[in-house]
Design an enzyme around this catalytic site. Structure first.
Site, PDB file in Angstrom:
ATOM      1  N   GLY A 148      25.214  32.652  84.342  1.00  0.00           N
ATOM      2  CA  GLY A 148      24.563  33.456  83.476  1.00  0.00           C
ATOM      3  C   GLY A 148      23.682  34.369  84.352  1.00  0.00           C
ATOM      4  O   GLY A 148      22.867  35.613  83.857  1.00  0.00           O
ATOM      5  N   SER A 169      17.035  38.511  84.259  1.00  0.00           N
ATOM      6  CA  SER A 169      17.618  37.491  83.521  1.00  0.00           C
ATOM      7  C   SER A 169      16.885  36.117  83.407  1.00  0.00           C
ATOM      8  O   SER A 169      16.400  35.799  84.279  1.00  0.00           O
ATOM      9  CB  SER A 169      19.055  37.204  83.697  1.00  0.00           C
ATOM     10  OG  SER A 169      19.143  37.081  85.055  1.00  0.00           O
ATOM     11  N   ILE A 170      17.061  35.638  82.077  1.00  0.00           N
ATOM     12  CA  ILE A 170      16.303  34.442  81.920  1.00  0.00           C
ATOM     13  C   ILE A 170      17.019  33.154  83.129  1.00  0.00           C
ATOM     14  O   ILE A 170      16.366  32.171  83.420  1.00  0.00           O
ATOM     15  CB  ILE A 170      16.501  33.725  80.449  1.00  0.00           C
ATOM     16  CG1 ILE A 170      15.623  34.714  79.648  1.00  0.00           C
ATOM     17  CG2 ILE A 170      16.341  32.201  80.385  1.00  0.00           C
ATOM     18  CD1 ILE A 170      15.746  34.470  78.096  1.00  0.00           C
ATOM     19  N   ILE A 195      24.799  33.162  78.142  1.00  0.00           N
ATOM     20  CA  ILE A 195      25.957  34.140  78.219  1.00  0.00           C
ATOM     21  C   ILE A 195      26.100  34.807  76.844  1.00  0.00           C
ATOM     22  O   ILE A 195      25.783  34.087  75.768  1.00  0.00           O
ATOM     23  CB  ILE A 195      27.252  33.452  78.679  1.00  0.00           C
ATOM     24  CG1 ILE A 195      27.367  32.667  79.895  1.00  0.00           C
ATOM     25  CG2 ILE A 195      28.393  34.274  78.463  1.00  0.00           C
ATOM     26  CD1 ILE A 195      28.366  31.936  80.142  1.00  0.00           C
ATOM     27  N   TYR A 201      18.963  32.671  69.271  1.00  0.00           N
ATOM     28  CA  TYR A 201      17.958  33.674  68.933  1.00  0.00           C
ATOM     29  C   TYR A 201      17.769  33.445  67.165  1.00  0.00           C
ATOM     30  O   TYR A 201      18.676  33.094  66.624  1.00  0.00           O
ATOM     31  CB  TYR A 201      18.342  35.209  69.084  1.00  0.00           C
ATOM     32  CG  TYR A 201      17.117  36.266  68.785  1.00  0.00           C
ATOM     33  CD1 TYR A 201      16.066  35.875  69.131  1.00  0.00           C
ATOM     34  CD2 TYR A 201      17.552  37.009  67.816  1.00  0.00           C
ATOM     35  CE1 TYR A 201      15.173  37.058  68.729  1.00  0.00           C
ATOM     36  CE2 TYR A 201      16.814  38.126  67.396  1.00  0.00           C
ATOM     37  CZ  TYR A 201      15.414  38.095  67.817  1.00  0.00           C
ATOM     38  OH  TYR A 201      14.477  38.855  67.399  1.00  0.00           O
ATOM     39  N   TYR A 255      20.874  43.825  65.349  1.00  0.00           N
ATOM     40  CA  TYR A 255      21.188  42.559  66.144  1.00  0.00           C
ATOM     41  C   TYR A 255      22.676  42.222  65.811  1.00  0.00           C
ATOM     42  O   TYR A 255      23.663  41.570  66.740  1.00  0.00           O
ATOM     43  CB  TYR A 255      20.629  41.261  65.905  1.00  0.00           C
ATOM     44  CG  TYR A 255      20.622  40.229  67.218  1.00  0.00           C
ATOM     45  CD1 TYR A 255      20.181  40.655  68.259  1.00  0.00           C
ATOM     46  CD2 TYR A 255      21.158  39.038  67.071  1.00  0.00           C
ATOM     47  CE1 TYR A 255      20.069  39.562  69.390  1.00  0.00           C
ATOM     48  CE2 TYR A 255      21.287  38.121  67.877  1.00  0.00           C
ATOM     49  CZ  TYR A 255      20.897  38.579  69.177  1.00  0.00           C
ATOM     50  OH  TYR A 255      20.765  37.537  70.126  1.00  0.00           O
ATOM     51  N   LYS A 289      25.307  33.755  67.464  1.00  0.00           N
ATOM     52  CA  LYS A 289      24.653  32.590  67.656  1.00  0.00           C
ATOM     53  C   LYS A 289      24.494  31.662  66.528  1.00  0.00           C
ATOM     54  O   LYS A 289      24.436  30.516  67.105  1.00  0.00           O
ATOM     55  CB  LYS A 289      23.145  33.481  67.636  1.00  0.00           C
ATOM     56  CG  LYS A 289      22.828  34.248  69.093  1.00  0.00           C
ATOM     57  CD  LYS A 289      23.075  33.871  70.296  1.00  0.00           C
ATOM     58  CE  LYS A 289      22.386  34.732  71.375  1.00  0.00           C
ATOM     59  NZ  LYS A 289      22.824  34.001  72.669  1.00  0.00           N
TER      60      LYS A 289
END
Length: 285
Positions: free
Chosen positions: A15, A21-22, A95, A150, A160, A167
């Site tokens: 990802g 990006s993390i 992702i 999240y 969201y 999630k």
């Protein structure tokens, strides 16, 4: 500062797109802590993004793959074992994408074909990834798998949308597969529920800038940055967390346990006029 927490370990980071990006930050920290890694993203992301710059910087190979395609995922694990010289010790799933969010479809007017795409990319890809790894015996005993989640998996957040459903499914997969993989191979599986973060994917969420500000006002420690999330991931990959599995771990400055902060209340009292229609009714969609 490096603590050699991952010295001698091998991993795969899914990802990483750009420096916001993390996953990008996690890859940098993993190598800094002594790991050798491979990177993976979609062929389009590899062509259009800047992940090739990261691979050059970290001296690691990029393996293009569609995370919803089992054959592609199997190839990532096979190639990674060839490149790295054996089983991997950690995997990051970073992702997520929702066509409904991108098209600004409200939750009560979802396109179901696009919902299936959201779930496949953002959650089922996690199951496919773990299942592929397990069948190939690609992860060493005592390994660690982490996915990014999240708080909307548990609580409703404006804008969201169907990503919240994705999630919730992602976290369920971590628990269900965590039990099996833990019993059979001592592999731990966890999700990290991160603060709102201004990544490329996150910026597509309706009202993200306001959500980011709200969370920062609510959290006693403020929002956790992408770099700080990377630090947390490194700890989860390390041997320091050998007995942590099947958990959803909040990394949000305390946001998830706050009902209302003074700063957030003060902001709320300023009014909601800008969200009202001509009849004075608040628009919630």
């Amino acid at each position: 500062m490096s603590y050699n927490l991952l010295k001698g370990k091998k991993g795969i980071i899914f990802g990483a797109l750009n420096e916001n990006s993390i996953a990008w930050k996690v890859a940098e920290r993993a190598v800094e802590e002594g790991a050798t890694i491979t990177l993976s993203n979609t062929p389009v992301a590899v062509r259009m993004g800047t992940v090739s710059e990261l691979s050059k910087k970290l001296h690691c190979e990029v393996i293009p793959a569609d995370a919803t395609n089992v054959e592609d995922l199997e190839n990532v694990f096979k190639r990674s074992m060839e490149i790295l010289g054996g089983q991997v010790d950690f995997v990051l799933h970073s992702i997520g994408m929702s066509p409904n969010v991108r098209k600004h479809r409200t939750y009560d007017d979802l396109d179901y074909t696009m919902l299936n795409t959201t779930l496949d990319i953002s959650a089922l890809s996690f199951h496919k990834m773990i299942q592929s790894a397990k069948k190939l015996n690609a992860i060493a005993d005592g390994g660690s798998i982490v996915a990014l989640s999240y708080v909307a998996a548990q609580r409703t957040f404006f804008g969201y949308n169907d990503m919240a459903d994705a999630k919730a499914l992602l976290e369920s997969i971590a628990r269900s597969f965590g039990y099996i993989y833990g019993r059979e191979h001592n592999v731990r599986i966890n999700t990290i529920s991160q603060s709102p973060t201004m990544t490329t994917a996150g910026s597509g969420v309706k009202g993200m800038d306001r959500l980011f500000d709200f969370a920062d006002r609510m959290s006693p420690l403020g929002n956790a940055s992408a770099a700080e999330c990377a630090d947390y991931c490194i700890v989860m990959f390390s041997d320091l967390t050998r007995k942590v599995t099947m958990q959803n771990l909040f990394h949000d400055g305390g946001f998830s346990n706050v009902g209302m902060s003074l700063r957030a209340m003060t902001t709320y009292e300023k009014g909601l006029e800008e969200f009202m229609d001509k009849d004075g009714k608040i628009i919630y969609g």
